[in-house]
Write an enzyme that holds these catalytic residues in place. Sequence first.
Site: not given
Ligand code: NI
Length: 168
Positions: A46, A51, A93-94, A135-136, A139
Amino acid sequence: MAIREIITIGHPTLARKASPVENIDGHIIELARDMVETMHQAPGIGLAAPQVNESLRLITVDLSVGKNRDDLFIMINPEILESEGEQVSEEGCLSVPGIYEKVVRPRKILVRGYNLDGREIRLEAEDLLARVFCHEIDHLEGKLFIDRLSPLKRRLLRSRLKKQLEKD
Ligand code: NI
Protein backbone atom coordinates in the site's frame (compact mmCIF):
# COMPACT_ATOMS: atom_id res chain seq x y z
CA MET A 1 5.84 6.32 -15.40
CA ALA A 2 8.44 6.98 -12.80
CA ILE A 3 9.53 5.75 -9.42
CA ARG A 4 9.01 8.51 -6.83
CA GLU A 5 11.06 9.05 -3.72
CA ILE A 6 9.32 7.82 -0.57
CA ILE A 7 9.68 10.32 2.26
CA THR A 8 10.20 9.10 5.80
CA ILE A 9 9.09 9.98 9.32
CA GLY A 10 10.01 13.51 10.34
CA HIS A 11 9.05 14.99 6.98
CA PRO A 12 6.24 17.55 7.52
CA THR A 13 4.07 16.27 4.64
CA LEU A 14 3.55 12.99 6.53
CA ALA A 15 2.03 14.87 9.46
CA ARG A 16 -0.31 17.04 7.39
CA LYS A 17 -3.97 16.38 6.57
CA ALA A 18 -4.10 15.79 2.81
CA SER A 19 -6.46 17.74 0.52
CA PRO A 20 -9.33 16.11 -1.38
CA VAL A 21 -8.77 15.50 -5.08
CA GLU A 22 -11.11 17.91 -6.90
CA ASN A 23 -10.40 16.98 -10.52
CA ILE A 24 -9.03 13.78 -11.98
CA ASP A 25 -6.65 15.52 -14.34
CA GLY A 26 -3.37 14.54 -15.95
CA HIS A 27 -1.47 15.30 -12.77
CA ILE A 28 -3.59 12.88 -10.72
CA ILE A 29 -3.44 10.13 -13.34
CA GLU A 30 0.33 10.43 -13.60
CA LEU A 31 0.68 10.52 -9.81
CA ALA A 32 -1.49 7.40 -9.43
CA ARG A 33 0.52 5.47 -12.03
CA ASP A 34 3.79 6.54 -10.43
CA MET A 35 2.50 5.48 -7.03
CA VAL A 36 1.61 2.01 -8.31
CA GLU A 37 5.08 1.64 -9.81
CA THR A 38 6.75 2.99 -6.65
CA MET A 39 4.69 0.68 -4.41
CA HIS A 40 5.50 -2.38 -6.51
CA GLN A 41 9.16 -1.56 -6.71
CA ALA A 42 9.55 -0.81 -2.98
CA PRO A 43 8.03 -3.50 -2.59
CA GLY A 44 4.94 -2.64 -0.57
CA ILE A 45 1.25 -3.56 -0.41
CA GLY A 46 0.00 0.00 0.00
CA LEU A 47 1.02 3.59 -0.58
CA ALA A 48 -0.57 6.97 0.12
CA ALA A 49 0.17 10.11 -1.91
CA PRO A 50 1.65 12.00 1.08
CA GLN A 51 4.40 9.34 1.18
CA VAL A 52 5.62 10.62 -2.18
CA ASN A 53 5.29 14.19 -0.89
CA GLU A 54 1.95 14.94 -2.57
CA SER A 55 -0.56 16.09 0.03
CA LEU A 56 -3.60 14.67 -1.78
CA ARG A 57 -6.25 12.09 -0.86
CA LEU A 58 -5.14 9.27 -3.14
CA ILE A 59 -4.04 5.74 -2.19
CA THR A 60 -2.92 2.59 -3.93
CA VAL A 61 -3.30 -0.91 -2.49
CA ASP A 62 -2.16 -4.22 -3.92
CA LEU A 63 -1.83 -7.27 -1.70
CA SER A 64 -0.34 -9.22 -4.64
CA VAL A 65 2.43 -6.61 -5.19
CA GLY A 66 1.87 -6.59 -8.95
CA LYS A 67 1.23 -10.31 -9.44
CA ASN A 68 -2.52 -10.10 -9.88
CA ARG A 69 -4.22 -7.21 -11.69
CA ASP A 70 -7.51 -7.75 -9.84
CA ASP A 71 -5.79 -7.06 -6.52
CA LEU A 72 -4.81 -3.51 -7.47
CA PHE A 73 -6.92 -0.69 -6.08
CA ILE A 74 -6.36 2.96 -6.91
CA MET A 75 -8.70 4.98 -4.74
CA ILE A 76 -9.34 8.72 -4.77
CA ASN A 77 -10.82 10.44 -1.69
CA PRO A 78 -11.28 7.15 0.19
CA GLU A 79 -13.53 7.12 3.22
CA ILE A 80 -14.39 4.43 5.73
CA LEU A 81 -18.19 4.27 5.97
CA GLU A 82 -18.51 1.35 8.37
CA SER A 83 -16.20 -0.77 10.44
CA GLU A 84 -16.67 -3.77 12.68
CA GLY A 85 -14.71 -6.16 14.83
CA GLU A 86 -11.08 -5.98 15.78
CA GLN A 87 -7.81 -7.53 14.63
CA VAL A 88 -4.30 -7.21 16.03
CA SER A 89 -1.33 -7.83 13.80
CA GLU A 90 2.15 -6.56 13.10
CA GLU A 91 2.36 -3.57 10.81
CA GLY A 92 5.12 -1.70 9.07
CA CYS A 93 5.34 1.31 6.76
CA LEU A 94 7.66 2.30 3.92
CA SER A 95 7.92 5.72 5.60
CA VAL A 96 8.93 4.23 8.97
CA PRO A 97 11.74 1.91 7.89
CA GLY A 98 12.77 -0.93 10.14
CA ILE A 99 9.91 -0.64 12.63
CA TYR A 100 7.25 -3.34 12.96
CA GLU A 101 4.68 -3.23 15.75
CA LYS A 102 1.33 -4.77 16.54
CA VAL A 103 -1.54 -2.42 15.74
CA VAL A 104 -5.26 -2.80 16.48
CA ARG A 105 -7.50 -2.32 13.45
CA PRO A 106 -11.10 -3.13 12.57
CA ARG A 107 -11.52 -6.64 11.16
CA LYS A 108 -13.92 -5.55 8.47
CA ILE A 109 -14.65 -2.21 6.82
CA LEU A 110 -16.81 -0.71 4.11
CA VAL A 111 -14.78 1.82 2.17
CA ARG A 112 -15.96 4.26 -0.49
CA GLY A 113 -13.89 6.21 -2.96
CA TYR A 114 -13.47 6.93 -6.66
CA ASN A 115 -11.41 5.28 -9.34
CA LEU A 116 -9.43 7.11 -12.03
CA ASP A 117 -12.55 7.25 -14.24
CA GLY A 118 -14.35 9.14 -11.49
CA ARG A 119 -16.65 6.21 -10.81
CA GLU A 120 -17.66 5.55 -7.24
CA ILE A 121 -16.24 2.35 -5.75
CA ARG A 122 -17.64 0.69 -2.65
CA LEU A 123 -15.58 -2.11 -1.26
CA GLU A 124 -15.97 -4.46 1.65
CA ALA A 125 -12.54 -5.36 2.93
CA GLU A 126 -11.60 -7.86 5.62
CA ASP A 127 -8.48 -8.91 7.49
CA LEU A 128 -5.23 -7.79 5.80
CA LEU A 129 -7.03 -5.80 3.09
CA ALA A 130 -9.02 -3.89 5.73
CA ARG A 131 -5.79 -3.26 7.63
CA VAL A 132 -4.02 -1.83 4.61
CA PHE A 133 -6.91 0.47 3.72
CA CYS A 134 -7.06 1.75 7.31
CA HIS A 135 -3.28 2.29 7.35
CA GLU A 136 -3.27 4.21 4.05
CA ILE A 137 -6.31 6.31 4.97
CA ASP A 138 -4.55 7.21 8.23
CA HIS A 139 -1.70 8.64 6.12
CA LEU A 140 -4.24 11.05 4.55
CA GLU A 141 -5.02 12.31 8.06
CA GLY A 142 -1.33 12.87 8.78
CA LYS A 143 -1.21 9.82 11.01
CA LEU A 144 1.41 7.06 11.03
CA PHE A 145 0.84 3.56 12.43
CA ILE A 146 3.13 4.33 15.36
CA ASP A 147 0.68 7.07 16.37
CA ARG A 148 -1.76 4.24 17.18
CA LEU A 149 0.59 2.67 19.76
CA SER A 150 0.62 3.45 23.48
CA PRO A 151 2.25 6.81 24.39
CA LEU A 152 5.16 5.02 26.10
CA LYS A 153 5.86 2.74 23.14
CA ARG A 154 5.61 5.71 20.80
CA ARG A 155 8.13 7.73 22.82
CA LEU A 156 10.58 4.84 22.83
CA LEU A 157 10.24 4.36 19.08
CA ARG A 158 10.60 8.06 18.34
CA SER A 159 13.85 8.29 20.29
CA ARG A 160 15.13 5.12 18.62
CA LEU A 161 14.27 6.56 15.20
CA LYS A 162 15.88 9.88 16.08
CA LYS A 163 19.13 8.17 17.03
CA GLN A 164 18.99 6.14 13.85
CA LEU A 165 18.50 9.28 11.71
CA GLU A 166 21.32 11.13 13.49
CA LYS A 167 23.69 8.29 12.66
CA ASP A 168 22.83 8.32 8.91
NI1 NI B 1 2.47 3.58 5.60
